[in-house]
Design a protein around this motif. Structure first.
Motif, mmCIF file in Angstrom:
data_model
loop_
_atom_site.group_PDB
_atom_site.id
_atom_site.type_symbol
_atom_site.label_atom_id
_atom_site.label_comp_id
_atom_site.label_asym_id
_atom_site.label_seq_id
_atom_site.Cartn_x
_atom_site.Cartn_y
_atom_site.Cartn_z
ATOM 1 N N MET A 189 -11.128 25.414 -27.898
ATOM 2 C CA MET A 189 -9.778 25.525 -27.545
ATOM 3 C C MET A 189 -8.963 24.140 -27.737
ATOM 4 N N GLN A 190 -7.733 23.712 -27.960
ATOM 5 C CA GLN A 190 -7.167 22.485 -28.118
ATOM 6 C C GLN A 190 -5.773 22.705 -28.226
ATOM 7 N N GLY A 191 -4.856 21.860 -27.940
ATOM 8 C CA GLY A 191 -3.601 21.893 -28.135
ATOM 9 C C GLY A 191 -2.563 21.594 -26.488
ATOM 10 N N ASP A 192 -1.670 21.518 -26.499
ATOM 11 C CA ASP A 192 -0.719 21.158 -25.102
ATOM 12 C C ASP A 192 -1.117 22.027 -24.026
ATOM 13 N N ALA A 193 -1.556 23.067 -24.277
ATOM 14 C CA ALA A 193 -2.268 23.806 -23.097
ATOM 15 C C ALA A 193 -3.184 23.196 -22.433
ATOM 16 N N ASP A 226 -16.642 28.270 -11.864
ATOM 17 C CA ASP A 226 -17.079 28.831 -13.051
ATOM 18 C C ASP A 226 -16.311 28.038 -14.299
ATOM 19 N N GLY A 227 -15.612 27.130 -13.970
ATOM 20 C CA GLY A 227 -14.954 26.020 -14.939
ATOM 21 C C GLY A 227 -13.745 26.825 -15.888
ATOM 22 N N ILE A 228 -13.544 28.096 -15.532
ATOM 23 C CA ILE A 228 -12.511 28.639 -16.335
ATOM 24 C C ILE A 228 -11.276 28.614 -15.622
ATOM 25 N N VAL A 229 -10.313 28.254 -16.440
ATOM 26 C CA VAL A 229 -8.724 27.937 -15.935
ATOM 27 C C VAL A 229 -8.262 29.490 -16.027
ATOM 28 N N THR A 230 -7.783 29.952 -14.839
ATOM 29 C CA THR A 230 -7.116 31.427 -14.689
ATOM 30 C C THR A 230 -5.854 31.081 -14.166
ATOM 31 N N SER A 277 -16.836 19.870 -22.576
ATOM 32 C CA SER A 277 -17.677 19.942 -21.369
ATOM 33 C C SER A 277 -17.141 19.138 -20.164
ATOM 34 N N LYS A 278 -16.726 17.982 -20.446
ATOM 35 C CA LYS A 278 -16.183 17.406 -18.943
ATOM 36 C C LYS A 278 -15.099 17.689 -18.668
ATOM 37 N N THR A 279 -14.118 18.525 -19.375
ATOM 38 C CA THR A 279 -12.990 19.117 -18.873
ATOM 39 C C THR A 279 -13.400 20.514 -18.115
ATOM 40 N N LYS A 280 -14.288 20.951 -18.550
ATOM 41 C CA LYS A 280 -15.116 22.086 -17.705
ATOM 42 C C LYS A 280 -15.597 21.589 -16.390
#
Length: 310
Positions: free
Chosen positions: A42-46, A87-91, A69-72
Motif C-alpha cells: 500500500m502506498q500514497g498519501d494515506a 497487530d500493526g494494522i491501522v483501523t 515493515s518498519k511502518t508496521k
C-alpha cells in the motif's frame, strides 16, 4: 472524551494524490482507510499521512508513502502505548487515537484566552464559488480562492471546527494543514503542489489553497475555530436520498436534517453531522409541535413534514 471526538481528525487525508503504478495499492478513500502490510504494498498519501503523524508523535520513522515493515513496527509500538491490540494494522480506532492526541492549545494563539480567540474567527467555504472567506468579530476580513471536492467526492457541507494543525505534511498537503472534526471521514484545509487546481472542483473532499495563502492564514487560526462549508450559501442542497436516521448515526444527511431544523427555527448546536442527544431532543420537539409520533427518529414522514421530500 476520546470517543466524543469521533474522527478527531482524521480530518486529514484530503486530496489523496496517490502514485498510480501496477506495483502499489493506491488507497483512494476518505473514510478511515485500513492500512497494513500487503502485496503489492500500500502506498500514497494515506500512508504518508500516517507516517508523518507517527513522526510528529515522536516515533523514529522516515515518511516514504509506502507501508513497509518498519511502518508496521511503529504502528505496533503506538498500539502498545495505547493499550490496544498490537497487530500493526491501522483501523478506524487507530486513526482516532492518533489524532485525538492533537487536541492541544495552539502555539500560535497570541491571547491567553483561547475561547475568546475562537469566537473571533469564522471560516466559510462555498463549494459553488470556490472561495474561502474569513470573518473576524462577525465582520469580513479576507477572501481566498480555493479548490473543493469533485462531484463524486464532495467536500462535507456542515459546521465544523479546526481540531488539528500541522506543518509540511508532504507535497500532497502543501506547506500547512488544518484538520476538521468531520465524523465520517478525513478532511481539512491545506496547501497543494497542484496550484493549477485552485478555483476548481478537484480534490477528494478537502479544501486546497495556494501555499502562500494557507501560510498567511495558518497563524491566525486557533484550535476550535468554526468552519462552515456551504453550497451557494446553504448547508442543505436539496438533492439527496433520505434514509431513516436514529441516535448515534452520522453522515452528510444528518447535517441536512440539522440544517433544515435550524432553518425552521429550531435552535441547537452546530449542524455537525452527529445525531447526538441535542439532535434527538430537537427531533422530538419538532415531532411534538407538528403532530407526528414522538420517536426521536427521522423517518420519511418527518422528511416530508419538513419539506425535504415531496
Amino acid at each position: 472524551m476520546a470517543r466524543l471526538i469521533t474522527a478527531i481528525t482524521i480530518a486529514i487525508l484530503c486530496t489523496f494524490i496517490f502514485i498510480n503504478d501496477s506495483h502499489a495499492q493506491a488507497i483512494d478513500r476518505t473514510d478511515f482507510p485500513v492500512l497494513s502490510i500487503a502485496e503489492p504494498a500500500m502506498q500514497g498519501d494515506a500512508v504518508l499521512l500516517l507516517q508523518e503523524r507517527l513522526s510528529e508523535l515522536g516515533h523514529d520513522i522516515k515518511p516514504t508513502s509506502v507501508f513497509d515493515s518498519k511502518t508496521k513496527e511503529r504502528v505496533k509500538l503506538f498500539q502498545i502505548a495505547n493499550s490496544i491490540e498490537a497487530d500493526g494494522i491501522v483501523t478506524q480506532e487507530v486513526w482516532e487515537l492518533m489524532f485525538e492526541k492533537s487536541m492541544q492549545p495552539s502555539a500560535v494563539i497570541a491571547s491567553d484566552n483561547i475561547e475568546e480567540e475562537q469566537a473571533k474567527m469564522l471560516i466559510e467555504i462555498d463549494t459553488v464559488h470556490k472561495t474561502l472567506t474569513v470573518y473576524k468579530n462577525g465582520e469580513f476580513f479576507k477572501k481566498y480562492p480555493c479548490a473543493v471536492g469533485k462531484s463524486k467526492t464532495p467536500s462535507p457541507l456542515g459546521e465544523w471546527k479546526i481540531v488539528h494543525k500541522g506543518l509540511n505534511w508532504g507535497s500532497g498537503f502543501g506547506t500547512r494543514w488544518m484538520g476538521l472534526n468531520v465524523p465520517w471521514g478525513i478532511y481539512g484545509i491545506h496547501g497543494t503542489n497542484k496550484p493549477g487546481s485552485i478555483g476548481t472542483a478537484a480534490s477528494h473532499g478537502c479544501i486546497r489553497m495556494f501555499n502562500r495563502d494557507v501560510e498567511e492564514l495558518y497563524p491566525q487560526i486557533p484550535y476550535g475555530t468554526r468552519v462552515r462549508i456551504v453550497e451557494d450559501g446553504k448547508l442543505f442542497p436539496g438533492d439527496f436520498k433520505p434514509r431513516k436516521l436514529t441516535k448515534k448515526m452520522s453522515g452528510q444527511d444528518v447535517v441536512y436534517v440539522q440544517s433544515q431544523l435550524k432553518e425552521l427555527g429550531y435552535v441547537f448546536d452546530n449542524a455537525d453531522g452527529r445525531f447526538g442527544n441535542m439532535t434527538e431532543f430537537t427531533v422530538k420537539y419538532y415531532q411534538a409541535w407538528n403532530g407526528l409520533d414522538i420517536t426521536g427518529e427521522v423517518t420519511e414522514e418527518m422528511y416530508r413534514s419538513m419539506g425535504m421530500i415531496d
